[in-house]
Design a protein around this motif. Structure first.
Motif, PDB file in Angstrom:
ATOM      1  N   ARG A  11     -15.618 -22.756 -43.435  1.00  0.00           N
ATOM      2  CA  ARG A  11     -15.531 -21.232 -44.587  1.00  0.00           C
ATOM      3  C   ARG A  11     -17.028 -19.985 -44.375  1.00  0.00           C
ATOM      4  O   ARG A  11     -17.300 -18.868 -43.935  1.00  0.00           O
ATOM      5  CB  ARG A  11     -14.371 -21.508 -45.553  1.00  0.00           C
ATOM      6  N   ARG A  12     -17.915 -20.942 -44.635  1.00  0.00           N
ATOM      7  CA  ARG A  12     -18.855 -20.905 -45.309  1.00  0.00           C
ATOM      8  C   ARG A  12     -19.741 -20.206 -43.787  1.00  0.00           C
ATOM      9  O   ARG A  12     -20.610 -19.511 -44.104  1.00  0.00           O
ATOM     10  CB  ARG A  12     -19.804 -21.476 -46.107  1.00  0.00           C
ATOM     11  N   LYS A  14     -19.061 -19.338 -41.836  1.00  0.00           N
ATOM     12  CA  LYS A  14     -17.708 -17.643 -41.107  1.00  0.00           C
ATOM     13  C   LYS A  14     -18.411 -16.399 -41.639  1.00  0.00           C
ATOM     14  O   LYS A  14     -18.644 -15.584 -40.955  1.00  0.00           O
ATOM     15  CB  LYS A  14     -16.857 -18.047 -40.592  1.00  0.00           C
ATOM     16  N   ARG A  15     -19.600 -16.752 -42.592  1.00  0.00           N
ATOM     17  CA  ARG A  15     -20.026 -15.270 -42.997  1.00  0.00           C
ATOM     18  C   ARG A  15     -20.977 -15.093 -42.506  1.00  0.00           C
ATOM     19  O   ARG A  15     -21.538 -14.177 -42.709  1.00  0.00           O
ATOM     20  CB  ARG A  15     -19.943 -16.065 -44.745  1.00  0.00           C
ATOM     21  N   ASP A  61     -25.719  -9.275 -40.394  1.00  0.00           N
ATOM     22  CA  ASP A  61     -25.090 -10.287 -40.666  1.00  0.00           C
ATOM     23  C   ASP A  61     -25.193 -11.462 -42.273  1.00  0.00           C
ATOM     24  O   ASP A  61     -24.065 -11.383 -42.751  1.00  0.00           O
ATOM     25  CB  ASP A  61     -24.859 -11.629 -39.038  1.00  0.00           C
ATOM     26  N   GLY A  62     -26.636 -12.011 -41.689  1.00  0.00           N
ATOM     27  CA  GLY A  62     -26.845 -12.510 -42.987  1.00  0.00           C
ATOM     28  C   GLY A  62     -28.168 -12.563 -43.375  1.00  0.00           C
ATOM     29  O   GLY A  62     -28.971 -11.748 -42.709  1.00  0.00           O
ATOM     30  N   ASP A  80     -19.628  -9.412 -47.650  1.00  0.00           N
ATOM     31  CA  ASP A  80     -19.516 -10.129 -46.300  1.00  0.00           C
ATOM     32  C   ASP A  80     -20.526 -10.459 -45.836  1.00  0.00           C
ATOM     33  O   ASP A  80     -20.729 -10.137 -44.646  1.00  0.00           O
ATOM     34  CB  ASP A  80     -18.486  -9.034 -45.413  1.00  0.00           C
ATOM     35  N   GLY A  82     -23.557 -12.120 -45.695  1.00  0.00           N
ATOM     36  CA  GLY A  82     -23.883 -14.000 -45.693  1.00  0.00           C
ATOM     37  C   GLY A  82     -25.371 -14.353 -46.202  1.00  0.00           C
ATOM     38  O   GLY A  82     -26.132 -13.665 -46.313  1.00  0.00           O
ATOM     39  N   ASP A 117     -24.313 -18.727 -49.905  1.00  0.00           N
ATOM     40  CA  ASP A 117     -23.004 -19.537 -48.361  1.00  0.00           C
ATOM     41  C   ASP A 117     -23.987 -20.558 -47.738  1.00  0.00           C
ATOM     42  O   ASP A 117     -22.793 -21.569 -47.112  1.00  0.00           O
ATOM     43  CB  ASP A 117     -23.065 -18.003 -47.443  1.00  0.00           C
TER      44      ASP A 117
END
Length: 281
Positions: A11-12, A14-15, A61-62, A80, A82, A117
């Motif tokens: 799950r992490r 996917k962040r 994204d992150g 959202d 990451g 994350d």
């Protein structure tokens, strides 16, 4: 049934990664690794809040930061976005004969308190201190995995024998070796060097056996299109994206560059077309 920890790791991850399995991540550890001089081309970006506001607005994204800078800039992130926190580093103030060692500067608990994350650490494969960093990485990874957090390795071949024994650090075989070593020690994501061509980088991706491989962005290119072409080749080679610092924060207006990179990473868009669409040409 999966163990709870495995679910948390997936799950992490996917962040950071969109449905296409790719990610563009902003790197902000340069003030420690290289010193504040790295920000002199655009001095206002020495304030992590200012540059973080820009990269988040552009749709990154992150982001990757060290613990202290995370504390300063975390309020600029979207829910959202990451967040990767790196727990090892070094300064360039050290004596040269100790430059091939990354030291631990924080703990897994610190990263969790900050809302991480994912947790990252570097290993200089081929360094005389390789053993220290291997053990350090293994301890961080073991604890992070126990708590359901993915571990990212910055897999960098560096050492006094790299050039004479294995070839230069840009030689795909030594980069491939580092990526494989990262997989075998338990990395869930790998950041590593460009190897000069998409054909050789594809071998690095193959050696990683399904663990996502992201490009280490490196020094700022003179032309934005040159860097976009490099990232495009990484994607063509099967890479999962890029972790980019200087090619973002050393640009006066980084947002068009980020949006163009996102086009290349997530849409497979031609680099020149992406640059034109974002006003970089």
């Amino acid at each position: 049934m999966d163990a709870y920890q495995s679910v948390g790791i997936r799950r992490r991850l996917k962040r950071f990664f969109r449905r296409d399995g790719r990610a563009l991540i902003f790197a902000m550890d340069h003030g420690f690794e290289h010193g504040p001089a790295d920000f002199e081309p655009v001095w206002e970006h020495v304030d992590p809040r200012i540059i973080m506001r820009k990269v988040v607005r552009a749709g990154i994204d992150g982001v990757m930061m060290l613990p202290g800078v995370t504390r300063l800039a975390v309020d600029e992130l979207k829910p959202d976005t990451g967040l990767m926190i790196k727990l090892t580093s070094k300064t360039e103030l050290r004596p040269k004969d100790e430059q091939l060692l990354q030291s631990q500067l924080g703990f897994v608990e610190d990263a969790i308190k900050l809302g991480a994350d994912a947790i990252a650490a570097t290993v200089y494969w081929g360094s005389p201190q390789e053993d220290v960093m291997m053990r350090q990485f293994a301890e961080i990874a073991s604890y992070a995995h126990d708590l359901g957090f993915p571990i990212v390795q910055f897999a960098y071949p560096r050492g006094p024998y790299i050039n004479e024994k294995y070839g230069s650090k840009e030689d795909y075989r030594v980069v491939m070796y580092g990526a494989r070593a990262a997989v075998e020690i338990g990395a869930d994501m790998i950041k590593t060097y460009w190897t000069g061509s998409k054909e050789t980088f594809a071998k690095v991706v193959d050696a990683a056996a399904g663990v996502p491989v992201l490009l280490s962005g490196g020094a700022k290119t003179d032309s934005p299109v040159d860097f976009l072409k490099l990232v495009w080749e990484v994607i063509e080679a099967g890479g999962a994206g890029a972790v980019v610092g200087r090619n973002i924060f050393q640009r006066e207006n980084p947002e068009p560059m980020i949006r163009a990179l996102l086009r290349v990473v997530h849409r497979n868009e031609d680099p020149e077309e992406a640059a034109k669409a974002e006003g970089l040409l």
